[in-house]
Design an enzyme around this catalytic site. Structure first.
Site, short mmCIF file in Angstrom:
data_model
loop_
_atom_site.label_atom_id
_atom_site.label_comp_id
_atom_site.label_asym_id
_atom_site.label_seq_id
_atom_site.Cartn_x
_atom_site.Cartn_y
_atom_site.Cartn_z
N ASP A 162 25.62 -6.31 26.17
CA ASP A 162 26.92 -6.99 26.15
C ASP A 162 27.16 -7.62 27.52
OD1 ASP A 162 27.35 -4.66 27.58
OD2 ASP A 162 29.35 -4.31 26.75
N ASP B 81 26.73 -2.49 29.81
CA ASP B 81 26.77 -1.04 29.57
C ASP B 81 26.51 -0.67 28.11
OD1 ASP B 81 29.20 -1.84 28.49
OD2 ASP B 81 30.43 -0.48 29.68
N ASP C 289 28.77 -7.04 30.25
CA ASP C 289 28.65 -6.32 31.53
C ASP C 289 27.50 -5.32 31.53
OD1 ASP C 289 29.92 -4.45 29.82
OD2 ASP C 289 30.94 -3.50 31.51
N SER D 106 33.81 -6.94 29.43
CA SER D 106 32.77 -6.35 28.60
C SER D 106 32.31 -7.32 27.52
CB SER D 106 33.28 -5.04 28.00
OG SER D 106 32.27 -4.32 27.36
#
Length: 437
Positions: free
Chosen positions: A231, A235, A233, A96
């Protein structure tokens, strides 16, 4: 098998030393044993450790009889969408917003659903020695996943719903580096792209949702209407207005709630947030006649509350925004496209909208490094927390909680003034350090 355990958002640790290929292989086999074999969808972000951990996960899944389908680099919400569409479990290799040295694994049950705590414990219990696969020839790859996800997002918005806007998109050198510019352009925006050249090590490196300074500068330099930062990834979303001022998750959620309410799509006039949302958000929603359901920290807790009440919208101050009737998890790009469209359709600037939607109480967050996580710190320090909160005279609140992924205790204070919030947080942090440091 190993010391890592599921936290608030999957398993995470230092890549290849804490989160080893042996551990990930065993995790893959255990996950398939618990959730079932058959097709599994595998995605990853742009970290240099991703391919090695992907191979380990694939080997583990194969050893349990599963058929892994590698989708390559794509955002977590894209993987969740495809998991829901295909009815297959999925695993995302990502840490993340962490730096490139870390990595992790997020697992979705069939349907793109976050795992329950019971299923996570079952997977941990099923983990054994590193599996060895004997079916190398069964590997399957797919390169169409990101395009399928972009098609879906574009179809959820009216054609040309962003035409006339200039938008700077900060991809954090992460998994959104192709999808975000593509979808935003297809909806008609004039797009300036920054931090979309991943090299394996520059993910989240002074860019993206956790470091929006360069986005703010780019928006001002290009005289853009707004900026969107994701960010690693994808999400999470943080926006900036035309003056480069950051618009956090609370303000975006407040605007999204008003947008859905005006469209008649805010189920039961309710929005779901975590305990981290600012007191000003709660007051703004009360004034707008919108109910607020509050959960523990973590998007899983938000999702559970959304599903329990069949609510349409929820999220976190950090920028996880979940449109539950459109997605099974937080989706930074979905949230960004809707925010931009709302700005254009309202005829107002994002600065005007975000500035008027709520008044934030000054908030200070102090992270205290401790020897180990203390899940019941709020109980252990109940008297000290109560005394500190009483000193705020009803105009503020205090939250002390452990990090879900690191040996940290987070002390959050909201108060009528920045100085009072800082002083109170620092004093409580000293108490935490003395007790647990």
């Amino acid at each position: 098998m190993g010391q890592l355990r599921f936290g608030t958002d999957g398993v995470r640790g230092r890549a290849l030393t804490e989160l080893t290929v042996e551990y990930v292989g065993a995790l893959g086999r255990a996950a398939a044993d618990v959730l079932g074999a058959g097709e599994w969808l595998i995605g990853r972000d742009t970290r240099e450790s991703g391919p090695a951990l992907e191979q380990a996960l694939v080997d583990g899944l194969r050893a349990a009889g599963a058929l892994p389908l590698r989708l390559g680099v794509l955002p977590t919400p894209a993987l969740a969408y495809l998991s829901a569409r295909h009815g297959s479990p999925a695993a995302m290799i990502t840490a993340s917003h962490n730096k490139y040295r870390d990595n992790g694994v997020k697992i979705f049950a069939a349907g793109g659903l976050k795992l329950t705590a019971d299923i996570e414990r079952a997977i941990e219990a099923a983990m054994g020695p590193d599996p060895q696969s004997s079916c190398i020839d069964q590997d399957v790859h797919s390169s169409a996943a990101a395009a399928e996800y972009c098609d879906y997002l574009v179809q959820t918005n009216p054609p040309d719903s962003l035409r006339g806007l200039r938008i700077v998109v900060d991809c954090a050198n992460g998994a959104m580096f192709e999808a975000a510019p593509d979808a935003t352009r297809r909806l008609g925006a004039d797009v300036i792209v920054i931090h979309a050249e991943p090299d394996g090590r520059n993910i989240n490196d002074h860019c993206g949702a956790t470091h929006p300074a360069s986005l703010s500068a780019a928006v001002v330099a290009h005289q853009a209407d707004l900026g969107l930062a994701f960010d690693g990834d994808g999400d999470r979303l943080i926006a900036v207005d035309q003056f480069g001022t950051v618009v956090d998750g609370d303000r975006m959620l407040a605007l999204a709630a008003l947008q859905l309410r005006d469209q008649g799509q805010l189920t039961n006039d309710t929005v779901v947030v975590t305990v981290m949302s600012n007191l000003g958000f709660h007051k703004a929603m009360h004034d707008a006649g919108i109910n607020v359901v509050t959960t523990a920290v973590g998007d899983r807790a938000v999702l559970e509350a959304l599903d329990a009440g069949d609510y349409a919208l929820g999220g976190e101050q950090s920028g996880h925004i979940i449109y539950r009737h459109l997605a099974t998890t937080g989706d930074g790009l979905l949230a960004g496209l809707r925010l931009a469209a709302f700005t254009l359709s309202s005829g107002r600037s994002l600065a005007e909208m975000a500035g008027s939607v709520m008044t934030s109480y000054p908030q200070v967050l102090v992270n205290v490094t401790v020897r180990e996580r203390h899940p019941h710190v709020n109980v252990d320090l109940a008297n000290e927390i109560a005394a500190a909160e009483a000193s705020l005279d009803g105009e503020g609140r205090i939250l002390v909680r452990p990090s879900g992924t690191e040996p940290l205790i987070r002390v959050m204070v909201e108060a009528a003034s920045q100085s009072l919030a800082q002083t109170t947080a620092d004093e409580l942090a000293k108490v935490v350090m003395a007790r647990f440091g």
